[in-house]
Design a protein around this motif. Structure first.
Motif, PDB file in Angstrom:
ATOM      1  N   ALA A  20       0.821  -1.213   0.000  1.00 41.78           N
ATOM      2  CA  ALA A  20       0.000   0.000   0.000  1.00 41.78           C
ATOM      3  C   ALA A  20       0.855   1.262   0.000  1.00 41.78           C
ATOM      4  CB  ALA A  20      -0.926  -0.016   1.211  1.00 41.78           C
ATOM      5  N   GLN A  21       2.166   1.114  -0.138  1.00 35.76           N
ATOM      6  CA  GLN A  21       3.026   2.288  -0.140  1.00 35.76           C
ATOM      7  C   GLN A  21       2.641   3.226  -1.264  1.00 35.76           C
ATOM      8  OE1 GLN A  21       6.888   0.435  -0.416  1.00 35.76           O
ATOM      9  NE2 GLN A  21       7.323   0.984   1.701  1.00 35.76           N
ATOM     10  N   GLU A  22       2.875   4.479  -1.024  1.00 34.35           N
ATOM     11  CA  GLU A  22       2.561   5.507  -2.004  1.00 34.35           C
ATOM     12  C   GLU A  22       3.850   6.058  -2.612  1.00 34.35           C
ATOM     13  OE1 GLU A  22      -0.537   6.296  -2.995  1.00 34.35           O
ATOM     14  OE2 GLU A  22      -1.295   4.783  -1.623  1.00 34.35           O
ATOM     15  N   ILE A  23       3.699   6.756  -3.702  1.00 36.88           N
ATOM     16  CA  ILE A  23       4.819   7.459  -4.319  1.00 36.88           C
ATOM     17  C   ILE A  23       5.264   8.556  -3.366  1.00 36.88           C
ATOM     18  CG2 ILE A  23       5.467   8.992  -6.225  1.00 36.88           C
ATOM     19  CD1 ILE A  23       3.502   7.370  -7.962  1.00 36.88           C
ATOM     20  N   VAL A  24       6.571   8.684  -3.183  1.00 39.97           N
ATOM     21  CA  VAL A  24       7.130   9.707  -2.305  1.00 39.97           C
ATOM     22  C   VAL A  24       7.815  10.758  -3.164  1.00 39.97           C
ATOM     23  CG1 VAL A  24       8.754  10.183  -0.436  1.00 39.97           C
ATOM     24  CG2 VAL A  24       7.475   8.027  -0.458  1.00 39.97           C
ATOM     25  N   ARG A  25       7.419  12.011  -2.998  1.00 37.30           N
ATOM     26  CA  ARG A  25       8.005  13.134  -3.727  1.00 37.30           C
ATOM     27  C   ARG A  25       8.729  14.001  -2.713  1.00 37.30           C
ATOM     28  NH1 ARG A  25       4.763  13.406  -8.725  1.00 37.30           N
ATOM     29  NH2 ARG A  25       3.189  11.801  -8.515  1.00 37.30           N
ATOM     30  N   LYS A  30       8.418  24.436  -1.520  1.00 30.09           N
ATOM     31  CA  LYS A  30       8.173  25.679  -2.254  1.00 30.09           C
ATOM     32  C   LYS A  30       8.622  25.582  -3.712  1.00 30.09           C
ATOM     33  CE  LYS A  30       8.783  28.346   1.930  1.00 30.09           C
ATOM     34  NZ  LYS A  30       9.818  28.927   2.737  1.00 30.09           N
ATOM     35  N   SER A  31       9.410  24.562  -4.040  1.00 31.68           N
ATOM     36  CA  SER A  31       9.906  24.388  -5.398  1.00 31.68           C
ATOM     37  C   SER A  31       8.789  23.893  -6.312  1.00 31.68           C
ATOM     38  CB  SER A  31      11.056  23.383  -5.412  1.00 31.68           C
ATOM     39  OG  SER A  31      11.478  23.112  -6.734  1.00 31.68           O
ATOM     40  N   PRO A  32       8.792  24.318  -7.578  1.00 28.10           N
ATOM     41  CA  PRO A  32       7.764  23.846  -8.506  1.00 28.10           C
ATOM     42  C   PRO A  32       7.991  22.414  -8.998  1.00 28.10           C
ATOM     43  CG  PRO A  32       9.253  25.334  -9.619  1.00 28.10           C
ATOM     44  CD  PRO A  32       9.648  25.330  -8.166  1.00 28.10           C
ATOM     45  N   GLY A 115       8.009  31.541 -19.564  1.00 30.06           N
ATOM     46  CA  GLY A 115       6.791  31.200 -20.295  1.00 30.06           C
ATOM     47  C   GLY A 115       6.429  29.736 -20.127  1.00 30.06           C
ATOM     48  N   MET A 116       7.447  28.869 -20.168  1.00 29.61           N
ATOM     49  CA  MET A 116       7.200  27.440 -19.962  1.00 29.61           C
ATOM     50  C   MET A 116       6.660  27.216 -18.550  1.00 29.61           C
ATOM     51  SD  MET A 116       8.316  24.438 -18.367  1.00 29.61           S
ATOM     52  CE  MET A 116       9.966  24.788 -17.814  1.00 29.61           C
ATOM     53  N   MET A 117       7.239  27.882 -17.562  1.00 27.34           N
ATOM     54  CA  MET A 117       6.798  27.710 -16.175  1.00 27.34           C
ATOM     55  C   MET A 117       5.360  28.188 -15.969  1.00 27.34           C
ATOM     56  SD  MET A 117       8.894  26.026 -14.380  1.00 27.34           S
ATOM     57  CE  MET A 117       8.230  26.345 -12.742  1.00 27.34           C
ATOM     58  N   GLY A 125       1.490  21.275  -9.040  1.00 28.62           N
ATOM     59  CA  GLY A 125       1.684  22.059  -7.836  1.00 28.62           C
ATOM     60  C   GLY A 125       0.548  23.035  -7.562  1.00 28.62           C
ATOM     61  N   THR A 126      -0.648  22.697  -8.022  1.00 28.72           N
ATOM     62  CA  THR A 126      -1.811  23.569  -7.818  1.00 28.72           C
ATOM     63  C   THR A 126      -2.616  23.048  -6.622  1.00 28.72           C
ATOM     64  OG1 THR A 126      -3.326  22.291  -9.217  1.00 28.72           O
ATOM     65  CG2 THR A 126      -1.956  23.964 -10.316  1.00 28.72           C
ATOM     66  N   ALA A 127      -3.588  23.830  -6.202  1.00 31.25           N
ATOM     67  CA  ALA A 127      -4.452  23.392  -5.102  1.00 31.25           C
ATOM     68  C   ALA A 127      -5.233  22.136  -5.483  1.00 31.25           C
ATOM     69  CB  ALA A 127      -5.407  24.519  -4.712  1.00 31.25           C
ATOM     70  N   THR A 128      -5.653  22.039  -6.746  1.00 33.94           N
ATOM     71  CA  THR A 128      -6.430  20.869  -7.172  1.00 33.94           C
ATOM     72  C   THR A 128      -5.547  19.701  -7.617  1.00 33.94           C
ATOM     73  OG1 THR A 128      -6.632  21.786  -9.399  1.00 33.94           O
ATOM     74  CG2 THR A 128      -8.445  22.222  -7.863  1.00 33.94           C
TER      75      THR A 128
END
Length: 160
Positions: A20-25, A30-32, A115-117, A125-128
């Motif tokens: 059941a482990q999840e992906i760890v990021r 604060k980084s994108p 522009g790419m960012m 990295g959004t709220a949704t």
């Protein structure tokens, strides 16, 4: 016998927890981007080939045919989103991204990283959709068609 059954049940519970482990990021929140992503066992890997931008004006030539870097990034990410959906995945499942940018003639031949960012931050990295992939961004000389400024490829991981 009861002890043996209890031990067997505990072992099954631990095995289930391991699966059941999840992906760890990891990295600076604060980084994108994520500076490191760990995908445990139990996930399918989806490779999406490099996608280039859709034509926005078939009568135009050069960059005007595809739009500026932000417009192209949004178009490419939209194509990637469609490809992932065809495999039952979403942009939240993206764990690695490679971004290739051609120098923008309007910026003196330098890549338009900002522009790419702007385009990138509408998907990651959004709220949704808070998940962020690890990523590399490089400037290259050219892509397959004159006026293309952006090509992106991704890898995604989806729980089996």
């Amino acid at each position: 016998m009861k002890r043996l059954i209890t031990l067997a049940l505990a072992a099954c519970a631990l095995a289930g927890a391991a699966n059941a482990q999840e992906i760890v990021r990891g990295g600076d929140p604060k980084s994108p981007i994520a500076s490191v992503v760990t995908v445990p066992a139990g996930f399918d890997t989806i490779y999406v080939s490099g996608m280039t931008p859709p034509v926005i004006d078939d009568k135009a030539t050069g960059v005007a045919k595809f739009g500026d870097t932000k417009t192209q990034t949004l178009g490419v990410l939209g194509r990637i989103e469609t490809a992932l959906k065809s495999q039952g995945a979403t942009m939240a499942d993206v764990v690695m991204m490679r971004v290739l940018l051609v120098g923008d003639p309007a910026k003196g031949g330098k890549m338009d990283f900002a522009g790419m960012m702007e385009g990138y931050k509408t998907y990651f990295g959004t709220a949704t959709q808070p998940n962020k992939p690890s990523r590399i961004t490089s400037q290259i000389t050219a892509l397959v068609q004159d006026g293309m400024l952006v090509e992106i490829e991704v890898q995604a991981a989806k729980k089996k």
